[in-house]
Write an enzyme that holds these catalytic residues in place. Structure first.
Site, mmCIF file in Angstrom:
data_model
loop_
_atom_site.group_PDB
_atom_site.id
_atom_site.type_symbol
_atom_site.label_atom_id
_atom_site.label_comp_id
_atom_site.label_asym_id
_atom_site.label_seq_id
_atom_site.Cartn_x
_atom_site.Cartn_y
_atom_site.Cartn_z
ATOM 1 N N ASP A 16 0.837 -1.196 0.000
ATOM 2 C CA ASP A 16 0.000 0.000 0.000
ATOM 3 C C ASP A 16 0.879 1.256 0.000
ATOM 4 O O ASP A 16 1.977 1.244 0.560
ATOM 5 C CB ASP A 16 -0.895 -0.029 1.242
ATOM 6 C CG ASP A 16 -2.092 0.879 1.103
ATOM 7 O OD1 ASP A 16 -2.280 1.480 0.024
ATOM 8 O OD2 ASP A 16 -2.840 1.012 2.095
ATOM 9 N N GLY A 17 0.373 2.310 -0.623
ATOM 10 C CA GLY A 17 1.045 3.608 -0.535
ATOM 11 C C GLY A 17 1.674 4.099 -1.823
ATOM 12 O O GLY A 17 2.370 5.126 -1.820
ATOM 13 N N GLU A 63 -11.936 -5.364 -5.305
ATOM 14 C CA GLU A 63 -12.546 -4.040 -5.088
ATOM 15 C C GLU A 63 -11.827 -2.939 -5.888
ATOM 16 O O GLU A 63 -12.350 -1.834 -6.021
ATOM 17 C CB GLU A 63 -12.511 -3.674 -3.595
ATOM 18 C CG GLU A 63 -13.516 -4.443 -2.729
ATOM 19 C CD GLU A 63 -13.089 -5.883 -2.450
ATOM 20 O OE1 GLU A 63 -11.884 -6.133 -2.284
ATOM 21 O OE2 GLU A 63 -13.968 -6.776 -2.438
ATOM 22 N N ASN A 64 -10.622 -3.254 -6.406
ATOM 23 C CA ASN A 64 -9.862 -2.216 -7.121
ATOM 24 C C ASN A 64 -10.523 -1.786 -8.437
ATOM 25 O O ASN A 64 -10.163 -0.754 -9.006
ATOM 26 C CB ASN A 64 -8.420 -2.672 -7.395
ATOM 27 C CG ASN A 64 -7.533 -2.601 -6.174
ATOM 28 O OD1 ASN A 64 -6.547 -3.329 -6.058
ATOM 29 N ND2 ASN A 64 -7.852 -1.723 -5.231
ATOM 30 N N ARG A 176 1.752 -5.120 6.122
ATOM 31 C CA ARG A 176 1.076 -4.073 5.351
ATOM 32 C C ARG A 176 1.898 -2.795 5.453
ATOM 33 O O ARG A 176 2.286 -2.376 6.550
ATOM 34 C CB ARG A 176 -0.339 -3.809 5.857
ATOM 35 C CG ARG A 176 -1.029 -2.740 4.999
ATOM 36 C CD ARG A 176 -2.507 -2.589 5.276
ATOM 37 N NE ARG A 176 -3.101 -1.714 4.254
ATOM 38 C CZ ARG A 176 -4.345 -1.806 3.809
ATOM 39 N NH1 ARG A 176 -5.140 -2.727 4.296
ATOM 40 N NH2 ARG A 176 -4.793 -0.977 2.898
ATOM 41 N N SER A 184 -8.208 -5.486 4.669
ATOM 42 C CA SER A 184 -8.756 -5.197 3.338
ATOM 43 C C SER A 184 -9.066 -6.456 2.516
ATOM 44 O O SER A 184 -8.709 -6.541 1.342
ATOM 45 C CB SER A 184 -7.792 -4.283 2.556
ATOM 46 O OG SER A 184 -7.645 -3.062 3.225
HETATM 47 C C1 FPP Z 1 -1.783 0.344 -3.288
HETATM 48 O O1 FPP Z 1 -1.359 1.669 -3.426
HETATM 49 C C2 FPP Z 1 -1.302 -0.467 -4.375
HETATM 50 C C3 FPP Z 1 -2.109 -1.069 -5.303
HETATM 51 C C4 FPP Z 1 -3.557 -0.962 -5.317
HETATM 52 C C5 FPP Z 1 -1.534 -1.869 -6.386
HETATM 53 C C6 FPP Z 1 -0.298 -2.636 -6.087
HETATM 54 C C7 FPP Z 1 0.388 -2.876 -7.351
HETATM 55 C C8 FPP Z 1 1.714 -2.803 -7.578
HETATM 56 C C9 FPP Z 1 2.719 -2.613 -6.536
HETATM 57 C C10 FPP Z 1 2.243 -2.908 -8.955
HETATM 58 C C11 FPP Z 1 1.999 -4.167 -9.688
HETATM 59 C C12 FPP Z 1 2.267 -5.424 -8.956
HETATM 60 C C13 FPP Z 1 2.946 -6.481 -9.437
HETATM 61 C C14 FPP Z 1 2.947 -7.782 -8.711
HETATM 62 C C15 FPP Z 1 3.705 -6.400 -10.690
HETATM 63 P P1 FPP Z 1 -2.442 2.796 -3.526
HETATM 64 O O2 FPP Z 1 -2.594 3.169 -4.949
HETATM 65 O O3 FPP Z 1 -3.694 2.371 -2.845
HETATM 66 O O4 FPP Z 1 -1.720 3.924 -2.727
HETATM 67 P P2 FPP Z 1 -2.400 5.081 -1.861
HETATM 68 O O5 FPP Z 1 -3.183 4.394 -0.761
HETATM 69 O O6 FPP Z 1 -1.218 5.832 -1.346
HETATM 70 O O7 FPP Z 1 -3.239 5.883 -2.797
#
Ligand code: FPP
Length: 228
Positions: A16-17, A63-64, A176, A184
């Site tokens: 996350d982040g 949910e994404n 996390r 989540s």
């Molecule tokens: C959360 O950050 C991250 C995600 C929803 C996606 C995770 C995906 C990757 C790290 C890249 C692809 C993965 C692989 C295995 C190649 P966020 O967007 O929710 O961050 P925020 O909470 O700071 O907005």
């Protein structure tokens, strides 16, 4: 090189982040996800070096899909590129790819890339990298319970045998990043006795030393599984 990992076999990470990492730098969110992919590469390599048998990463939750279409497309594009371009890297590091979640419902081109990568890495042995794609733990549990019921009885053993992670070692440690303190809808069944570890580091800033710190803390915890 194998570094002491205090007995953990299977680690899972809620990455996350990425968005906040990009925002801090006045960059578009996709730049955060790209930096997130770099962190994935580094951590997969480190996990092998640290002797972990399995690493499960939450890449795209069921949910994404609620995110803006452009971001969903960016994430899918990055995932496709990762699966294709890292096949050599998986071979070099003896990484076997696995995908958990309802990934067969994804676009046909993504499904085809995944099938190819699963086949190409199926003989690798050192570390299993399970990427959670279109994954939700409640959905996984409904699917597992439905399959168990179709075979007769809904017992804990039968559900466990039908989880997406059925062929993996038990989950030892769930990490996390980014300071959020919730699961989540990730690996809810598997987390029953896992140790939980939360760090304020944003995912693109999460380095092998941070994984080592989490494993060190894991090694200092006493796991009682409900006993005394
Ligand atoms: C959360 O950050 C991250 C995600 C929803 C996606 C995770 C995906 C990757 C790290 C890249 C692809 C993965 C692989 C295995 C190649 P966020 O967007 O929710 O961050 P925020 O909470 O700071 O907005």
């Amino acid at each position: 090189m194998t570094i002491q990992n205090q007995g953990a076999r299977h680690v899972a990470i809620i990455m996350d982040g990425n968005g906040r990492w990009a925002k801090k730098r006045l960059l578009p969110r996709v730049a955060g996800h790209k930096a997130g992919v770099e962190a994935v590469r580094t951590i997969v390599r480190a996990a092998g070096d640290m002797g972990l048998e399995a690493l499960t990463l939450y890449a795209f939750s069921s949910e994404n899909w609620k995110r803006p279409e452009e971001e969903v497309n960016d994430l899918m594009g990055l995932m496709k590129r990762f699966i294709v371009s890292d096949l050599d890297e998986f071979a070099a590091n003896d990484v076997k790819l696995k995908v958990i979640g309802d990934w067969r419902a994804l676009a046909p081109d993504v499904v085809a890339l995944i099938e190819n990568a699963l086949e190409r890495t199926s003989g690798n042995k050192r570390t299993t990298l399970a990427v959670a794609l279109n994954y939700g733990a409640q959905d996984e549990l409904v699917r597992a319970a439905t399959a168990a019921a179709a075979e007769g009885a809904i017992t804990a053993e039968a559900i466990e045998a039908h989880l997406d992670t059925a062929d993996m070692p038990p989950l030892d440690l769930l990490i996390r990043t980014s300071g959020e303190v919730r699961l989540s809808n990730f690996l809810l069944w598997q987390s029953a006795y896992a140790e939980l570890y939360f760090t304020d580091k944003l995912w693109p800033d999460f380095k092998p030393a941070d994984l080592q710190a989490a494993l060190d803390q894991f090694g200092r915890r006493e796991r009682r599984y409900g006993g005394l």
